[in-house]
Design a protein around this motif. Structure first.
Motif, PDB file in Angstrom:
ATOM      1  N   LYS A  41       0.831  -1.201   0.000  1.00 58.88           N
ATOM      2  CA  LYS A  41       0.000   0.000   0.000  1.00 58.88           C
ATOM      3  C   LYS A  41       0.865   1.251   0.000  1.00 58.88           C
ATOM      4  CE  LYS A  41      -3.636   2.344   2.646  1.00 58.88           C
ATOM      5  NZ  LYS A  41      -4.505   2.269   3.863  1.00 58.88           N
ATOM      6  N   GLU A  42       1.903   1.245   0.832  1.00 58.49           N
ATOM      7  CA  GLU A  42       2.800   2.394   0.911  1.00 58.49           C
ATOM      8  C   GLU A  42       3.571   2.581  -0.396  1.00 58.49           C
ATOM      9  OE1 GLU A  42       2.136   0.776   5.048  1.00 58.49           O
ATOM     10  OE2 GLU A  42       2.537  -0.059   3.047  1.00 58.49           O
ATOM     11  N   ALA A  43       3.983   1.475  -1.027  1.00 63.29           N
ATOM     12  CA  ALA A  43       4.688   1.563  -2.314  1.00 63.29           C
ATOM     13  C   ALA A  43       3.772   2.126  -3.384  1.00 63.29           C
ATOM     14  CB  ALA A  43       5.207   0.185  -2.720  1.00 63.29           C
ATOM     15  N   ALA A  44       2.534   1.659  -3.420  1.00 60.67           N
ATOM     16  CA  ALA A  44       1.586   2.135  -4.427  1.00 60.67           C
ATOM     17  C   ALA A  44       1.336   3.631  -4.281  1.00 60.67           C
ATOM     18  CB  ALA A  44       0.274   1.367  -4.323  1.00 60.67           C
ATOM     19  N   ALA A  45       1.303   4.117  -3.046  1.00 63.93           N
ATOM     20  CA  ALA A  45       1.091   5.552  -2.825  1.00 63.93           C
ATOM     21  C   ALA A  45       2.231   6.371  -3.414  1.00 63.93           C
ATOM     22  CB  ALA A  45       0.941   5.837  -1.336  1.00 63.93           C
ATOM     23  N   LEU A  46       3.453   5.868  -3.314  1.00 60.09           N
ATOM     24  CA  LEU A  46       4.594   6.601  -3.870  1.00 60.09           C
ATOM     25  C   LEU A  46       4.626   6.515  -5.391  1.00 60.09           C
ATOM     26  CD1 LEU A  46       7.500   5.904  -1.349  1.00 60.09           C
ATOM     27  CD2 LEU A  46       6.070   7.941  -1.583  1.00 60.09           C
ATOM     28  N   VAL A  47       4.138   5.419  -5.965  1.00 62.27           N
ATOM     29  CA  VAL A  47       3.994   5.359  -7.423  1.00 62.27           C
ATOM     30  C   VAL A  47       3.094   6.508  -7.881  1.00 62.27           C
ATOM     31  CG1 VAL A  47       3.044   4.065  -9.365  1.00 62.27           C
ATOM     32  CG2 VAL A  47       4.382   2.875  -7.609  1.00 62.27           C
ATOM     33  N   GLY A  48       1.954   6.651  -7.231  1.00 64.39           N
ATOM     34  CA  GLY A  48       1.041   7.731  -7.591  1.00 64.39           C
ATOM     35  C   GLY A  48       1.652   9.104  -7.401  1.00 64.39           C
ATOM     36  N   ALA A  49       2.443   9.271  -6.329  1.00 65.75           N
ATOM     37  CA  ALA A  49       3.072  10.564  -6.058  1.00 65.75           C
ATOM     38  C   ALA A  49       4.050  10.944  -7.166  1.00 65.75           C
ATOM     39  CB  ALA A  49       3.783  10.527  -4.703  1.00 65.75           C
ATOM     40  N   LEU A  50       4.884   9.981  -7.602  1.00 63.14           N
ATOM     41  CA  LEU A  50       5.845  10.293  -8.665  1.00 63.14           C
ATOM     42  C   LEU A  50       5.139  10.574  -9.990  1.00 63.14           C
ATOM     43  CD1 LEU A  50       8.851   7.875  -8.003  1.00 63.14           C
ATOM     44  CD2 LEU A  50       8.776  10.351  -7.723  1.00 63.14           C
ATOM     45  N   LEU A  51       4.055   9.872 -10.273  1.00 59.81           N
ATOM     46  CA  LEU A  51       3.310  10.144 -11.503  1.00 59.81           C
ATOM     47  C   LEU A  51       2.657  11.514 -11.438  1.00 59.81           C
ATOM     48  CD1 LEU A  51       1.696   6.667 -12.249  1.00 59.81           C
ATOM     49  CD2 LEU A  51       3.681   7.726 -13.345  1.00 59.81           C
ATOM     50  N   ALA A  79      -4.395  -1.769 -15.600  1.00 56.90           N
ATOM     51  CA  ALA A  79      -3.714  -2.816 -16.359  1.00 56.90           C
ATOM     52  C   ALA A  79      -2.567  -2.204 -17.150  1.00 56.90           C
ATOM     53  CB  ALA A  79      -4.701  -3.497 -17.299  1.00 56.90           C
ATOM     54  N   PHE A  80      -1.489  -2.973 -17.300  1.00 54.36           N
ATOM     55  CA  PHE A  80      -0.361  -2.435 -18.059  1.00 54.36           C
ATOM     56  C   PHE A  80       0.406  -3.566 -18.719  1.00 54.36           C
ATOM     57  CE2 PHE A  80       1.278  -3.270 -13.840  1.00 54.36           C
ATOM     58  CZ  PHE A  80       2.573  -3.722 -14.017  1.00 54.36           C
ATOM     59  N   SER A 120       2.501  -8.660 -19.361  1.00 53.02           N
ATOM     60  CA  SER A 120       1.346  -7.827 -19.044  1.00 53.02           C
ATOM     61  C   SER A 120       0.810  -8.196 -17.669  1.00 53.02           C
ATOM     62  CB  SER A 120       0.254  -7.984 -20.100  1.00 53.02           C
ATOM     63  OG  SER A 120      -0.218  -9.315 -20.160  1.00 53.02           O
ATOM     64  N   VAL A 121       0.195  -7.199 -17.025  1.00 51.42           N
ATOM     65  CA  VAL A 121      -0.397  -7.380 -15.700  1.00 51.42           C
ATOM     66  C   VAL A 121      -1.792  -6.773 -15.734  1.00 51.42           C
ATOM     67  CG1 VAL A 121      -0.200  -6.868 -13.233  1.00 51.42           C
ATOM     68  CG2 VAL A 121       1.870  -7.280 -14.578  1.00 51.42           C
ATOM     69  N   SER A 122      -2.783  -7.532 -15.324  1.00 55.24           N
ATOM     70  CA  SER A 122      -4.147  -7.011 -15.267  1.00 55.24           C
ATOM     71  C   SER A 122      -4.302  -6.103 -14.056  1.00 55.24           C
ATOM     72  CB  SER A 122      -5.149  -8.158 -15.201  1.00 55.24           C
ATOM     73  OG  SER A 122      -5.017  -8.849 -13.966  1.00 55.24           O
ATOM     74  N   ALA A 123      -5.395  -5.385 -14.005  1.00 56.15           N
ATOM     75  CA  ALA A 123      -5.624  -4.461 -12.900  1.00 56.15           C
ATOM     76  C   ALA A 123      -5.650  -5.171 -11.561  1.00 56.15           C
ATOM     77  CB  ALA A 123      -6.920  -3.695 -13.133  1.00 56.15           C
ATOM     78  N   ASP A 124      -6.050  -6.454 -11.562  1.00 59.01           N
ATOM     79  CA  ASP A 124      -6.104  -7.193 -10.299  1.00 59.01           C
ATOM     80  C   ASP A 124      -4.847  -8.020 -10.048  1.00 59.01           C
ATOM     81  OD1 ASP A 124      -6.383  -9.199 -12.149  1.00 59.01           O
ATOM     82  OD2 ASP A 124      -8.309  -9.934 -11.406  1.00 59.01           O
ATOM     83  N   GLY A 125      -3.816  -7.828 -10.889  1.00 54.62           N
ATOM     84  CA  GLY A 125      -2.518  -8.435 -10.606  1.00 54.62           C
ATOM     85  C   GLY A 125      -2.200  -9.723 -11.319  1.00 54.62           C
ATOM     86  N   PRO A 173       3.486  -8.592  -8.497  1.00 56.06           N
ATOM     87  CA  PRO A 173       3.067  -7.220  -8.797  1.00 56.06           C
ATOM     88  C   PRO A 173       2.276  -6.564  -7.661  1.00 56.06           C
ATOM     89  CG  PRO A 173       1.759  -8.791 -10.029  1.00 56.06           C
ATOM     90  CD  PRO A 173       2.853  -9.576  -9.388  1.00 56.06           C
ATOM     91  N   LEU A 174       2.344  -5.225  -7.632  1.00 58.76           N
ATOM     92  CA  LEU A 174       1.527  -4.463  -6.692  1.00 58.76           C
ATOM     93  C   LEU A 174       0.061  -4.654  -7.064  1.00 58.76           C
ATOM     94  CD1 LEU A 174       3.450  -1.058  -6.418  1.00 58.76           C
ATOM     95  CD2 LEU A 174       3.567  -3.031  -4.877  1.00 58.76           C
ATOM     96  N   THR A 175      -0.742  -5.044  -6.106  1.00 57.92           N
ATOM     97  CA  THR A 175      -2.170  -5.244  -6.370  1.00 57.92           C
ATOM     98  C   THR A 175      -2.997  -4.593  -5.265  1.00 57.92           C
ATOM     99  OG1 THR A 175      -2.015  -7.387  -5.254  1.00 57.92           O
ATOM    100  CG2 THR A 175      -1.907  -7.396  -7.653  1.00 57.92           C
ATOM    101  N   PRO A 176      -4.089  -3.916  -5.652  1.00 59.96           N
ATOM    102  CA  PRO A 176      -4.466  -3.667  -7.043  1.00 59.96           C
ATOM    103  C   PRO A 176      -3.478  -2.699  -7.686  1.00 59.96           C
ATOM    104  CG  PRO A 176      -5.851  -2.398  -5.565  1.00 59.96           C
ATOM    105  CD  PRO A 176      -5.028  -3.300  -4.685  1.00 59.96           C
ATOM    106  N   SER A 177      -3.315  -2.797  -8.990  1.00 55.01           N
ATOM    107  CA  SER A 177      -2.327  -1.975  -9.684  1.00 55.01           C
ATOM    108  C   SER A 177      -2.684  -0.496  -9.571  1.00 55.01           C
ATOM    109  CB  SER A 177      -2.250  -2.362 -11.160  1.00 55.01           C
ATOM    110  OG  SER A 177      -1.487  -1.410 -11.872  1.00 55.01           O
TER     111      SER A 177
END
Length: 688
Positions: free
Chosen positions: A560-570, A638-639, A654-659, A630-634
């Motif tokens: 969860k903490e990693a996903a938050a930083l992904v969003g911050a950098l984007l 999906a990517f 490829s990774v779906s939105a649910d991982g 993968p981080l889930t939920p992405s």
């Protein structure tokens, strides 16, 4: 340091050259200029048509090395196409008549140089300019040439062309600016085809721009220059971190970086006179930097001012130590041309070698670097406990990545001094001891148990010295054992190194949430007395720092903490046209830091690093496997990632939105696994 505002500048890079101007396209002063090998080739470039300055109304970068500046005056269209090249650059000026009748115009180009070092420009201590009409030479041997095609009609105080344009006609002149006193430097070719298609298109743009900038900052296949304009040379720490974060692009640059730094690894003992002069009887910096000895800087053609390229203090070279930075001797400023004042690059050297081996660096190339790795481990062990440095007033004040004068401070705002052990350096050293031992075992070399023992001892010392009463690791510990108790982003570098227990890792992850801004990790907590969101290291946000913490969070399972930083950098990328700068204000607006380098290699490498975190990628080619978690939920939907280089092959996954993971293509002879050890789904190679 002079006040430079580079944020609005248009920067074109082809290492070791960089070209900066404001959005008008004119070079008029300050940091404006075309630089090659840390010297300014072009200090002024002012273009006029019929006596009126050409100020672009439309500006766009067309790549990391190129830009177009366009203006329209009535029926006359004016375009300036700029391209940086390793020894200089070209500007092609086009005039197009959109009218139905002929037109006669006068184009004038006033160019000048000052031969200044980037350090002198940064300090604001530049000297008089010298008109550039053909070729000029400085007193220390630097030479610059301007070639114009077609030749001008006249060349007095400026180059002038009288141009007659028929209706609908276009006329073009090419101006080529070249530094002619250095050997030829090949232009770096496109290095990677890495690309991503994600539900969040900002990820695509960030990765694409970062890969382009890394290509532009690459010095051949050797290393990534740190950043434009101030650090467009080899920095040990920066080059190693950039190579590690960019391993999804392949191991070639990591291998080149390691070889280049190993060739300059310290051999002289402290206070050796030859070491203090930066020569130590070893190869000259011409091997990587294209120079052959110190030059006289006492005079310049057309100027009576002395060029200040003096440097003072010791090189701080020690056996086994990896250098902090290497510059040409004619460009050294304040620090020696080869300077070893870094406490972390030596450990990072070993960690990078181990990472590159896992990602598929050729075993023979790895084995050739093991003696350098062993010398690096010996330097780390030579501290006799915690790995420390001492603030002496000579050279850099601090020797970790926060190397500004106030970069290491207590929670009450006092600046730390004396002997200091940084928290992240202990983690790097612990990882280096462990990884170094693994490399020695893998290649049948003795000594592994010594380094495992050193790692265990360092971990015990760290736990005894660094944990503050508040339940977080101190930023640093002084020579007397006092904890530098500021809550700082450095603790994020401990994650994923193996130094922390699961409970300690969870505690650090929790403290990092207090440092998080909407655009990344603040370098210093807002609760600190010295917090300043507009400072260099005391509250600003550094993308690479955030990316390193993000990777550690993902590796240690704090998803969860990693996903938050992904969003911050984007979110930050959206504020900076997908070209993340060296740093920015740690407030709620991602305020530009005026003098920040942009592009900066380790900021550009944040894009590829995000893909590693999103995929939960663990590559171990010697073991014959690639694992996905993968981080889930992405956080990006999906990517699909294509062109991710692993060993000698390209990975398409490829990774779906649910991982859910699907591998579409990859290197032969490798097992693709999920985190639970089961095989990953193998899918079609067709586009998806």
């Amino acid at each position: 340091m002079a006040n430079h505002d580079l944020h609005a500048h248009v920067t074109c890079v082809a290492a070791p050259a960089t070209w900066l101007s404001g959005p008008s396209g004119q070079l008029t002063g300050g940091a404006d200029g075309l630089y090659v090998e840390d010297r300014r080739v072009l200090a002024r470039l002012e273009v006029t048509v019929d006596g009126v300055a050409v100020a672009a109304r439309d500006v766009r970068r067309t790549g990391a090395a190129s830009a177009v500046f366009a203006d329209v005056r009535g029926n006359l269209a004016i375009a300036r196409n700029r391209l940086a090249e390793p020894l200089g650059g070209t500007e092609t000026i086009s005039l197009a008549n959109k009218a139905g009748e002929p037109r006669v115009v006068t184009l004038a180009v006033a160019a000048a140089t000052d031969f200044a070092t980037t350090g002198a420009v940064r300090d604001g201590s530049t000297v008089d300019i010298v008109p550039l009409l053909a070729e000029v030479r400085s007193g220390d041997g630097m030479s610059v040439r301007l070639d114009a095609t077609p030749a001008p009609d006249e060349a007095g105080d400026a180059l002038r062309w009288t141009v007659t344009l028929a209706p609908g006609a276009q006329w073009t002149v090419e101006l080529r600016f070249t530094r002619t006193d250095v050997p030829p430097i090949p232009r770096a070719k496109r290095f990677s085809t890495l690309r991503v298609a994600a539900g969040d298109a900002r990820l695509d743009a960030l990765v694409r721009t970062g890969v382009q900038d890394l290509d532009a900052l690459r010095r051949g296949d050797l290393y990534y220059s740190a950043g434009s304009p101030w650090y467009l040379t080899l920095f040990g720490r920066d080059a190693l971190w950039s190579a590690r974060l960019a391993l999804p692009l392949g191991t070639d640059v990591a291998a080149g970086t390691l070889r280049t730094l190993a060739a300059r690894q310290g051999t002289a003992t402290p206070h050796d006179d030859s070491a203090q002069q930066g020569t130590s009887g070893r190869q000259d910096t011409s091997a990587q930097q294209g120079t052959s000895g110190r030059q006289d800087t006492s005079a310049q053609q057309g100027s009576s001012s002395r060029h200040d390229t003096l440097y003072t203090g010791e090189t701080e070279e020690e056996p086994g130590r990896i250098p902090h930075e290497i510059r040409r001797e004619d460009a050294a400023h304040r620090l020696p041309p080869v300077y070893y004042g870094t406490v972390d690059a030596t450990a990072l050297f070993v960690c990078t070698l181990a990472d590159a081996y896992r990602w598929g660096m050729r075993p023979d190339a790895v084995e050739a670097l093991l003696p350098a790795a062993e010398a690096a481990l010996a330097w780390l062990a030579g501290h006799g406990g915690l790995v420390t440095y001492r603030t002496t007033g000579a050279g850099l004040t601090h020797q970790g990545w926060k190397d500004s004068a106030d970069g290491i401070q207590f929670a009450d705002g006092r600046v730390a001094s004396g002997t200091l052990a940084l928290c992240e350096v202990q983690a790097y050293a612990y990882q280096a001891f462990r990884e170094g031992a693994g490399l020695l075992d893998a290649f049948g070399r003795p000594g592994a148990e010594r380094w495992r023992s050193a790692a265990a001892d360092l971990a015990d010392r760290f736990r005894a010295a660094f944990w503050c009463p508040g339940g977080y690791p101190a930023l640093a510990v002084t020579g007397t054992g006092e904890q530098v108790d500021a809550v700082a982003s450095n603790m994020g570098h401990l994650l994923g190194t193996g130094l922390l227990s699961p409970a300690e890792s969870a505690a650090v992850a929790g403290w990092l949430t207090r440092l998080r801004s909407p655009f990344g990790l603040r370098t210093l907590a807002q609760s600190s007395a010295g917090y300043d969101p507009g400072s260099y290291h005391a509250g600003s946000v550094w993308p690479h720092d955030t990316a390193i913490a993000l990777l550690g969070l993902a590796r240690d399972g704090h998803r969860k903490e990693a996903a938050a930083l992904v969003g911050a950098l984007l979110d930050a990328a959206g504020r900076f046209d997908s070209r993340l700068p060296e740093l920015y204000g740690g407030d709620d607006a991602a305020t530009p830091y005026p003098a920040a380098c942009r592009p900066q290699a380790w900021a550009a490498a944040a894009g590829p690093a995000l893909l590693v975190a999103l995929l939960g990628l663990d590559v171990d080619i010697p073991a014959g496997r690639v694992t996905f978690d993968p981080l889930t939920p992405s956080p990006v939907g999906a990517f699909r990632v294509r062109g991710l280089k692993v060993a000698d092959g390209l990975l398409d996954v490829s990774v779906s939105a649910d991982g859910a993971v699907t591998v579409h293509n990859g290197p032969v002879g490798v097992a693709f696994l999920l985190a639970d050890g089961t095989p990953a789904k193998i899918g079609s190679t067709s586009a998806g």
